[in-house]
Design an enzyme around this catalytic site. Sequence first.
Site, PDB file in Angstrom:
ATOM      1  N   ARG A 241      -7.259  12.148  -4.523  1.00  0.00           N
ATOM      2  CA  ARG A 241      -8.440  11.405  -4.084  1.00  0.00           C
ATOM      3  C   ARG A 241      -9.594  12.342  -3.758  1.00  0.00           C
ATOM      4  O   ARG A 241     -10.770  11.969  -3.899  1.00  0.00           O
ATOM      5  CB  ARG A 241      -8.033  10.561  -2.872  1.00  0.00           C
ATOM      6  CG  ARG A 241      -9.082   9.666  -2.268  1.00  0.00           C
ATOM      7  CD  ARG A 241      -9.516   8.566  -3.170  1.00  0.00           C
ATOM      8  NE  ARG A 241     -10.589   7.831  -2.491  1.00  0.00           N
ATOM      9  CZ  ARG A 241     -11.851   8.265  -2.447  1.00  0.00           C
ATOM     10  NH1 ARG A 241     -12.195   9.372  -3.066  1.00  0.00           N
ATOM     11  NH2 ARG A 241     -12.762   7.555  -1.802  1.00  0.00           N
TER      12      ARG A 241
ATOM     13  N   ARG B 197       0.811  -1.236   0.000  1.00  0.00           N
ATOM     14  CA  ARG B 197       0.000   0.000   0.000  1.00  0.00           C
ATOM     15  C   ARG B 197       0.836   1.274   0.000  1.00  0.00           C
ATOM     16  O   ARG B 197       0.393   2.308   0.519  1.00  0.00           O
ATOM     17  CB  ARG B 197      -0.965   0.046   1.195  1.00  0.00           C
ATOM     18  CG  ARG B 197      -2.114  -0.925   1.067  1.00  0.00           C
ATOM     19  CD  ARG B 197      -3.233  -0.583   2.052  1.00  0.00           C
ATOM     20  NE  ARG B 197      -4.107  -1.732   2.218  1.00  0.00           N
ATOM     21  CZ  ARG B 197      -5.118  -2.029   1.395  1.00  0.00           C
ATOM     22  NH1 ARG B 197      -5.421  -1.226   0.404  1.00  0.00           N
ATOM     23  NH2 ARG B 197      -5.843  -3.098   1.599  1.00  0.00           N
TER      24      ARG B 197
ATOM     25  N   ASP C  95      -7.222  -2.358  -7.108  1.00  0.00           N
ATOM     26  CA  ASP C  95      -7.851  -3.096  -6.013  1.00  0.00           C
ATOM     27  C   ASP C  95      -8.145  -4.503  -6.504  1.00  0.00           C
ATOM     28  O   ASP C  95      -8.484  -4.699  -7.675  1.00  0.00           O
ATOM     29  CB  ASP C  95      -9.151  -2.401  -5.589  1.00  0.00           C
ATOM     30  CG  ASP C  95      -9.712  -3.013  -4.305  1.00  0.00           C
ATOM     31  OD1 ASP C  95      -9.405  -2.485  -3.227  1.00  0.00           O
ATOM     32  OD2 ASP C  95     -10.437  -4.033  -4.395  1.00  0.00           O
TER      33      ASP C  95
ATOM     34  N   TYR D  48     -15.334 -12.583  -0.590  1.00  0.00           N
ATOM     35  CA  TYR D  48     -16.069 -11.329  -0.794  1.00  0.00           C
ATOM     36  C   TYR D  48     -17.374 -11.574  -1.539  1.00  0.00           C
ATOM     37  O   TYR D  48     -18.423 -11.049  -1.186  1.00  0.00           O
ATOM     38  CB  TYR D  48     -15.229 -10.335  -1.597  1.00  0.00           C
ATOM     39  CG  TYR D  48     -14.207  -9.576  -0.778  1.00  0.00           C
ATOM     40  CD1 TYR D  48     -14.602  -8.603   0.144  1.00  0.00           C
ATOM     41  CD2 TYR D  48     -12.853  -9.803  -0.934  1.00  0.00           C
ATOM     42  CE1 TYR D  48     -13.660  -7.898   0.878  1.00  0.00           C
ATOM     43  CE2 TYR D  48     -11.904  -9.098  -0.200  1.00  0.00           C
ATOM     44  CZ  TYR D  48     -12.315  -8.148   0.704  1.00  0.00           C
ATOM     45  OH  TYR D  48     -11.394  -7.454   1.441  1.00  0.00           O
TER      46      TYR D  48
ATOM     47  N   ARG E 140      -3.166   6.398   1.102  1.00  0.00           N
ATOM     48  CA  ARG E 140      -3.690   7.528   1.865  1.00  0.00           C
ATOM     49  C   ARG E 140      -2.703   8.267   2.752  1.00  0.00           C
ATOM     50  O   ARG E 140      -2.967   9.393   3.155  1.00  0.00           O
ATOM     51  CB  ARG E 140      -4.870   7.040   2.737  1.00  0.00           C
ATOM     52  CG  ARG E 140      -6.197   7.094   2.017  1.00  0.00           C
ATOM     53  CD  ARG E 140      -7.324   7.084   3.025  1.00  0.00           C
ATOM     54  NE  ARG E 140      -7.459   5.760   3.620  1.00  0.00           N
ATOM     55  CZ  ARG E 140      -8.107   5.519   4.754  1.00  0.00           C
ATOM     56  NH1 ARG E 140      -8.664   6.515   5.431  1.00  0.00           N
ATOM     57  NH2 ARG E 140      -8.217   4.288   5.225  1.00  0.00           N
TER      58      ARG E 140
END
Lengths: 358, 358
Positions: free
Chosen positions: B49, B36, B85, B158, B40
């Site tokens: 973003r 990652r 993703d 998922y 963020r």
Amino acid sequence: MSIAGHDPRSPGSGMPAFLRACRGERVRPAPVWMMRQAGRYLPEYRKLRARHHFLDLCKTPELAAEVTLQPVRRFSVDAAILFSDILIPLEPMGVGLRFEPGPILERPIRTEQAIASLRPLDAEEPCGFVMEAIRMLRRELGVPLIGFCGAPFTLAAYLAEGGGRAKASFDSIVRMMYERPELAERLLAILSDAMAEYLGAQVRAGAQAAMIFDSWAGILGPEFYARFALPAVQRIIARLPAERGPVIYFVLGGAHLLEKIAESDADVIGIDWRTSLSGARMRLAGGRVTALQGNLDPRALYAPEETLRREVRRVLREGAGGGHVFNLGHGILPDTSLASAERLVDLVHTLSMEEEAS
Amino acid sequence: MSIAGHDPRSPGSGMPAFLRACRGERVRPAPVWMMRQAGRYLPEYRKLRARHHFLDLCKTPELAAEVTLQPVRRFSVDAAILFSDILIPLEPMGVGLRFEPGPILERPIRTEQAIASLRPLDAEEPCGFVMEAIRMLRRELGVPLIGFCGAPFTLAAYLAEGGGRAKASFDSIVRMMYERPELAERLLAILSDAMAEYLGAQVRAGAQAAMIFDSWAGILGPEFYARFALPAVQRIIARLPAERGPVIYFVLGGAHLLEKIAESDADVIGIDWRTSLSGARMRLAGGRVTALQGNLDPRALYAPEETLRREVRRVLREGAGGGHVFNLGHGILPDTSLASAERLVDLVHTLSMEEEAS
């Protein structure tokens, strides 16, 4: 009763099957209970819950005792566990708590100040409503009653995360361990003292076994586990009253920690569904562990009967190398059918009579 | 650049450090990247973003490439990983997807009918926007580019849970394995085929390494893992184009599965922070694994410099027994400081020059 002559409630049979298995005896039929056996999959629980908040069920002795008894009336389980929640004793320590329906702690406990604000539990009778429920249950129950508390690390994980829905990653407590390890140790010591009082009071009130749930310690690597989480558990166990029964210690997702868990001083180690009992027993050897508890995947209760039977046989076979209390590897799920739960209990009793020791 | 002469982008140095370490070579300075690393914690990411939805960042080649480049511009990392993703390729298979901000899949895929409704990915160029981003990145990047996909079991977890926020327990897919194992196998086979196409296309577009994320396989015990999750990964790896670079396979929380993971046919195994690299290497021996990747706890980046330095040394020491790509044991956390991320990369490069092989 699934087997003629098997009645764990019979006063004639001496020490109950559950307690004998905890001491390391090979007991046949094998004793069984289910984590969260008092809970949402039972219609009689849902009926009560529709009329009372979750916290009120926990805090009203008559209701907590009633819920504890529900699965024992329905199934031939060999032990009962007090209906409560590991977070209950945090409230009298000064932490606001609500359930909607997951637990929400009012404020995070992360700073020196916040930690200092925690109140010690009343040494006389912390959470008197719990002790009252235990005394009521001992008058009613024909099987041993298990009291419990959360392990200090798991409680600290909730406390540090507080102020919102807890994330399963629990970064805040691990962050504290890296940033201010002495603060984390202080928080754990406070919780360890409090839980020693709380679990000790349960033993004095009549709980015949004591279980410590370390639901989140599995997020730690062996070094942090051994430095922070493990000593806090050892400290509780060391301080329990001499009249205590077996102590059961359960670390969810703790497969990578078994060699350290062996040093916890608990008598019985709970194993989740991810590790075979035979493998776990080898890795726990050398400690003072007398028995294992577990470890059927609770989702196996969704399976057709044939699959469930195969899985029960497997767990019995893997558990046969020493003391074994049959249980699920995690709490029973809310949409489990009653028929399946009943079948499980009966299968454990029946199939364990057929099993050969391995 | 933290070390004179260390420049992973230098064309004169032959095969890049990251790829050499993946092949099992002892490389000094040790190569490092962070899971990652495009995300963020970077102010330039948050700025982008704020103007674009997460899915738009993933699906616009220029934006995905820009985000991928951001950490490479800022830090001396030795590899870049495509910004995307694992759920992205499920959309063209017919599954509605949104992020708010966690992933929400529109409908659960649990029944025969729902599974039959999944569309195969276009074999020509599934998710063309991803391949376009890869081609753009190869023109810009001076370090190797890692493409990736989700492992079939994790995607199936998922999908089966869909229709709401996924629960970390993922009961639905495990329930399917117990209730209708043949359905679970069919779903996994479909996902395995799709991911083989998707990851293969990334390799053909220019990805120099391919990583498979099995973020949830750790919820399985060894039997279910070996029966369901593992063959689906082996099948992807077997079908990748011959020109592929190293395949990295990462099972979060997979400590109890390492002996099975060894059979995955991946070249490099990612290890989370809960298992020591030296212990993992022993348990993976016998397979075709050439290197390990990991495994600093991302929360160590909150620690004071002295603690971080000690932890980096430990990971380097534990990783020194064979090929080792330094990484975090999980994704970098959003509130990690830039100074700390930069310090980590520099510490890995500097301290690895001092380390002795163990």
